[in-house]
Design a protein around this motif. Structure first.
Motif, PDB file in Angstrom:
ATOM      1  N   ILE A  92       0.812  -1.223   0.050  1.00 20.54           N
ATOM      2  CA  ILE A  92       0.180   0.045   0.101  1.00 20.54           C
ATOM      3  C   ILE A  92       0.808   1.218  -0.183  1.00 20.54           C
ATOM      4  O   ILE A  92       0.436   2.195  -0.564  1.00 20.54           O
ATOM      5  CB  ILE A  92      -1.044  -0.052   1.220  1.00 20.54           C
ATOM      6  N   SER A  95       1.326   2.761  -3.485  1.00 26.99           N
ATOM      7  CA  SER A  95       0.382   3.296  -3.986  1.00 26.99           C
ATOM      8  C   SER A  95       0.046   4.500  -4.382  1.00 26.99           C
ATOM      9  O   SER A  95       0.438   5.447  -3.427  1.00 26.99           O
ATOM     10  CB  SER A  95      -0.935   2.617  -3.564  1.00 26.99           C
ATOM     11  N   PHE A 122      -1.533   7.686  -1.824  1.00 32.70           N
ATOM     12  CA  PHE A 122      -1.341   7.128  -0.271  1.00 32.70           C
ATOM     13  C   PHE A 122      -0.476   7.947   0.435  1.00 32.70           C
ATOM     14  O   PHE A 122       0.569   8.589   0.041  1.00 32.70           O
ATOM     15  CB  PHE A 122      -0.628   5.560  -0.394  1.00 32.70           C
ATOM     16  N   HIS A 161      -7.982   5.743  -3.683  1.00 29.00           N
ATOM     17  CA  HIS A 161      -8.219   4.263  -3.146  1.00 29.00           C
ATOM     18  C   HIS A 161      -9.400   3.730  -3.951  1.00 29.00           C
ATOM     19  O   HIS A 161      -9.010   2.527  -4.525  1.00 29.00           O
ATOM     20  CB  HIS A 161      -8.800   4.662  -1.829  1.00 29.00           C
ATOM     21  N   PHE A 207      -6.293   2.326  -6.770  1.00 28.74           N
ATOM     22  CA  PHE A 207      -5.699   1.153  -5.934  1.00 28.74           C
ATOM     23  C   PHE A 207      -6.506  -0.061  -5.988  1.00 28.74           C
ATOM     24  O   PHE A 207      -5.938  -1.202  -6.365  1.00 28.74           O
ATOM     25  CB  PHE A 207      -5.511   1.454  -4.489  1.00 28.74           C
ATOM     26  N   TRP A 238      -2.396  -6.994  -1.832  1.00 32.16           N
ATOM     27  CA  TRP A 238      -2.738  -6.523  -0.252  1.00 32.16           C
ATOM     28  C   TRP A 238      -3.739  -7.820   0.509  1.00 32.16           C
ATOM     29  O   TRP A 238      -3.642  -8.363   1.382  1.00 32.16           O
ATOM     30  CB  TRP A 238      -3.340  -5.310  -0.197  1.00 32.16           C
TER      31      TRP A 238
END
Length: 104
Positions: A30, A33, A36, A63, A67, A76
């Motif tokens: 993450i 990303s 983020f 997000h 993502f 993830w």
């Protein structure tokens, strides 16, 4: 900035390995990303199998679109999903008020 809040219930007795997996996934997947900004993981005092994951993103789309539609999302989930007792409940929030902001 957008705050993603994920309410996570894990399988009983899995706290230590879950926390290790979350740390690994946050730092290796993450954190790379787009959009983020940072995170906090909170563990419930009253409910030992409950966690709240709070992720900061530049935009909602960073997000929900960038993502979640990327290979990083599957990576993830492969790290943390086996710990889930049920699917996490996730919501997104805008900042309305803060103790850091003083009204004059």
């Amino acid at each position: 900035m957008i705050l993603e809040v994920a309410d996570i219930r894990i399988k009983p007795g899995q706290q230590a390995p879950f926390e290790k997996a979350v740390q690994f996934g946050l730092d290796t997947v993450i954190a790379k990303s787009e959009g983020f900004r940072g995170y906090q993981v909170r563990h419930s005092v009253e409910s030992p199998d409950r966690y709240v994951l709070m992720l900061e993103w530049d935009t909602l789309e960073d997000h929900t679109i960038k993502f979640r539609s990327s290979p990083a999302f599957a990576e993830w989930r492969s790290i943390v999903a086996d710990f889930f007792a049920q699917p996490p409940f996730t919501e997104h929030f805008d900042l309305a008020l803060s103790s850091a902001e003083k009204v004059e």
